[in-house]
Design a protein around this motif. Structure first.
Motif, mmCIF file in Angstrom:
data_model
loop_
_atom_site.group_PDB
_atom_site.id
_atom_site.type_symbol
_atom_site.label_atom_id
_atom_site.label_comp_id
_atom_site.label_asym_id
_atom_site.label_seq_id
_atom_site.Cartn_x
_atom_site.Cartn_y
_atom_site.Cartn_z
ATOM 1 N N SER A 37 -11.128 -48.701 33.939
ATOM 2 C CA SER A 37 -10.116 -47.646 34.029
ATOM 3 C C SER A 37 -9.916 -46.959 32.684
ATOM 4 N N GLN A 38 -9.993 -47.715 31.605
ATOM 5 C CA GLN A 38 -9.876 -47.133 30.263
ATOM 6 C C GLN A 38 -11.019 -46.166 29.981
ATOM 7 N N GLN A 39 -12.221 -46.535 30.392
ATOM 8 C CA GLN A 39 -13.371 -45.660 30.184
ATOM 9 C C GLN A 39 -13.241 -44.368 30.988
ATOM 10 N N LEU A 40 -12.857 -44.487 32.257
ATOM 11 C CA LEU A 40 -12.677 -43.297 33.088
ATOM 12 C C LEU A 40 -11.561 -42.407 32.545
ATOM 13 N N PHE A 41 -10.503 -43.020 32.084
ATOM 14 C CA PHE A 41 -9.404 -42.247 31.493
ATOM 15 C C PHE A 41 -9.869 -41.466 30.269
ATOM 16 N N GLN A 42 -10.680 -42.088 29.435
ATOM 17 C CA GLN A 42 -11.166 -41.424 28.231
ATOM 18 C C GLN A 42 -12.062 -40.239 28.588
ATOM 19 N N VAL A 43 -12.912 -40.427 29.603
ATOM 20 C CA VAL A 43 -13.797 -39.338 30.036
ATOM 21 C C VAL A 43 -12.980 -38.136 30.504
ATOM 22 N N HIS A 44 -11.978 -38.364 31.330
ATOM 23 C CA HIS A 44 -11.176 -37.259 31.861
ATOM 24 C C HIS A 44 -10.238 -36.676 30.804
ATOM 25 N N LYS A 45 -9.866 -37.476 29.845
ATOM 26 C CA LYS A 45 -9.057 -36.937 28.748
ATOM 27 C C LYS A 45 -9.864 -35.945 27.914
ATOM 28 N N GLU A 46 -11.109 -36.294 27.631
ATOM 29 C CA GLU A 46 -11.969 -35.369 26.887
ATOM 30 C C GLU A 46 -12.212 -34.088 27.673
ATOM 31 N N LYS A 47 -12.402 -34.212 28.985
ATOM 32 C CA LYS A 47 -12.585 -33.026 29.816
ATOM 33 C C LYS A 47 -11.326 -32.160 29.809
ATOM 34 N N TYR A 48 -10.179 -32.781 29.898
ATOM 35 C CA TYR A 48 -8.908 -32.044 29.886
ATOM 36 C C TYR A 48 -8.713 -31.312 28.565
ATOM 37 N N ASP A 49 -8.975 -31.991 27.455
ATOM 38 C CA ASP A 49 -8.826 -31.354 26.141
ATOM 39 C C ASP A 49 -9.782 -30.168 25.986
ATOM 40 N N LYS A 50 -10.993 -30.323 26.481
ATOM 41 C CA LYS A 50 -11.970 -29.236 26.383
ATOM 42 C C LYS A 50 -11.518 -28.018 27.196
ATOM 43 N N MET A 51 -11.061 -28.250 28.428
ATOM 44 C CA MET A 51 -10.621 -27.141 29.270
ATOM 45 C C MET A 51 -9.373 -26.478 28.700
ATOM 46 N N ARG A 52 -8.493 -27.254 28.119
ATOM 47 C CA ARG A 52 -7.298 -26.660 27.501
ATOM 48 C C ARG A 52 -7.685 -25.767 26.322
ATOM 49 N N ASN A 53 -8.644 -26.198 25.537
ATOM 50 C CA ASN A 53 -9.117 -25.381 24.423
ATOM 51 C C ASN A 53 -9.793 -24.103 24.919
ATOM 52 N N ASP A 54 -10.587 -24.220 26.018
ATOM 53 C CA ASP A 54 -11.254 -23.033 26.577
ATOM 54 C C ASP A 54 -10.241 -22.013 27.087
ATOM 55 N N VAL A 55 -9.192 -22.480 27.731
ATOM 56 C CA VAL A 55 -8.172 -21.562 28.248
ATOM 57 C C VAL A 55 -7.454 -20.860 27.100
ATOM 58 N N SER A 56 -7.148 -21.580 26.045
ATOM 59 C CA SER A 56 -6.461 -20.965 24.894
ATOM 60 C C SER A 56 -7.305 -19.860 24.272
ATOM 61 N N ILE A 57 -8.608 -20.117 24.134
ATOM 62 C CA ILE A 57 -9.505 -19.114 23.546
ATOM 63 C C ILE A 57 -9.621 -17.898 24.459
ATOM 64 N N LYS A 58 -9.773 -18.129 25.763
ATOM 65 C CA LYS A 58 -9.909 -17.002 26.687
ATOM 66 C C LYS A 58 -8.638 -16.172 26.767
ATOM 67 N N LEU A 59 -7.493 -16.812 26.718
ATOM 68 C CA LEU A 59 -6.239 -16.060 26.730
ATOM 69 C C LEU A 59 -6.099 -15.186 25.486
ATOM 70 N N LYS A 60 -6.562 -15.696 24.371
ATOM 71 C CA LYS A 60 -6.487 -14.916 23.136
ATOM 72 C C LYS A 60 -7.404 -13.692 23.205
ATOM 73 N N PHE A 61 -8.641 -13.894 23.645
ATOM 74 C CA PHE A 61 -9.569 -12.771 23.767
ATOM 75 C C PHE A 61 -9.119 -11.779 24.830
#
Length: 369
Positions: free
Chosen positions: A289-313
């Motif tokens: 469960s810790q491994q799966l949580f880490q995988v989805h946390k990285e995915k969440y952080d990446k998507m949050r960063n992508d949304v911030s960049i797209k909103l700025k542009f």
């Protein structure tokens, strides 16, 4: 008397020889009457070895006489000398001219071949489990039982974007309505000008009056075509902004929200496992469960960063596009209703808008889509 006895003795001694001759002749006759067996007639050399020319025929006959299950296609039959202890032994080996038999030895299992069906089944299982976790998380959030990760600044920007999209869509619909109505008006003005021009030629007493009105309507129709070109250009630009640029950003937002739900679902699972007992049976589950949580946390952080960049542009692009289009729309409308034909044409040249040749019907915005 003595002569008679000696003669009898001679006849008795020759009698066994006659019986041997008769026995030999009977055996020869029996041999000729019975069929010859090629397997029984095996020529042997002086040293007791089989002749090579007859060894193959013997093997072939024996192969035909034995069952198929013995696999004699891969068996070689050898015969040794009379003094050998291996006489009549059948040795396993490659038969001459036949398929080579695999050497005996330890059996080595090849790597397990991956089954595509099993791989698909595993993917379906993982997808079903992930869907179940996400559905449970959504229901828990709606019922107010589950916790939800919130980025206040990013959520506020997303809400503003969705609200602005609705407002831009309303402006787009109104501009399209204006374009349709203006096109109908321009078409009517052109027809009215043609009617006035025809009457000016046929009514000599009202030639000048019909002529003035014909020129006025044709000028209004020409200016209307110019304004219609500016409005259609405005509609096309706003449509691209709303239905392509903003929609693409909102698609990334949807992916971000899905990643957020998955992240919260696996975070909740990990928290529940950490609250439970820790023993030999639960520790592997906690680690997984810790491994799966880490995988989805990285995915969440990446998507949050992508949304911030797209909103700025998007914000930068929106300001630039709307600034130019709003200036175009204002100048074109003002010049048209002021009757300033030169200013109206200059506005179109400023934004590099090309119109159709004069006299041609201007297409509606529906025809341009």
């Amino acid at each position: 008397m003595s002569e008679h006895s000696s003669e009898s003795t001679t006849l008795d001694e020759s009698h066994p020889a006659a019986e041997e001759v008769q026995s030999d002749s009977e055996e020869g006759a029996m041999a000729q009457e019975s069929p010859r067996n090629s397997a029984a007639e095996i020529p042997v050399t002086s040293n007791g070895q089989l002749e090579d020319s007859h060894e193959h025929s013997f093997n072939r006959d024996l192969k035909r006489s034995l069952p198929v299950g013995l696999g004699l296609s891969e068996t070689k039959i050898t015969s040794h000398g009379f003094d050998s202890t291996k006489e009549g032994v059948i040795e396993a080996g490659p038969f001459p001219g036949g398929r080579a038999q695999q050497k005996s030895g330890p059996v080595v299992l090849a790597d397990e071949v991956k089954n595509p069906a099993m791989e698909k089944l595993e993917l379906v299982r993982k997808w079903s489990l992930n869907t179940y976790k996400c559905t449970r998380q959504i229901i828990s959030e709606k019922l107010g039982r589950g916790s939800r990760t919130v980025d206040l600044e990013l959520e506020a920007q997303i809400d503003i974007l969705r609200d602005n999209k609705k407002k831009y869509e309303n402006i787009l619909r109104l501009a399209q309505t204006l374009s349709t109505q203006l096109f109908q008006m321009v078409h009517t003005q052109r027809q009215l000008g043609d009617a006035f021009a025809d009457l000016s030629l046929k009514s000599l007493e009202l030639h000048e009056e019909f002529g003035y009105n014909a020129d006025t309507q044709k000028l209004l129709a020409k200016n209307g075509e110019t304004l219609l070109g500016a409005i259609n250009f405005f509609i096309a630009s706003v449509n691209t902004l709303v239905n392509k640029t903003i929609e693409d950003t909102l698609l990334t937002v949807k992916q971000y929200e899905s990643a957020r739900i998955e992240y919260d679902a696996y975070r909740t699972d990990l928290e529940e496992l950490n609250l439970g007992p820790r023993d030999a049976s639960t520790l592997p589950k906690i680690e997984q469960s810790q491994q799966l949580f880490q995988v989805h946390k990285e995915k969440y952080d990446k998507m949050r960063n992508d949304v911030s960049i797209k909103l700025k542009f998007l914000e930068e692009n929106k300001v630039k596009v709307l600034h130019n289009q709003l200036v175009l729309f204002h100048n074109a409308i003002a010049a048209y209703f002021a009757g300033n034909q030169k200013q109206l044409e200059q506005t179109l040249k400023q934004f590099h808008i090309k119109l159709k040749t004069p006299g041609a019907d201007a297409p509606s915005w529906l025809e341009e889509q």
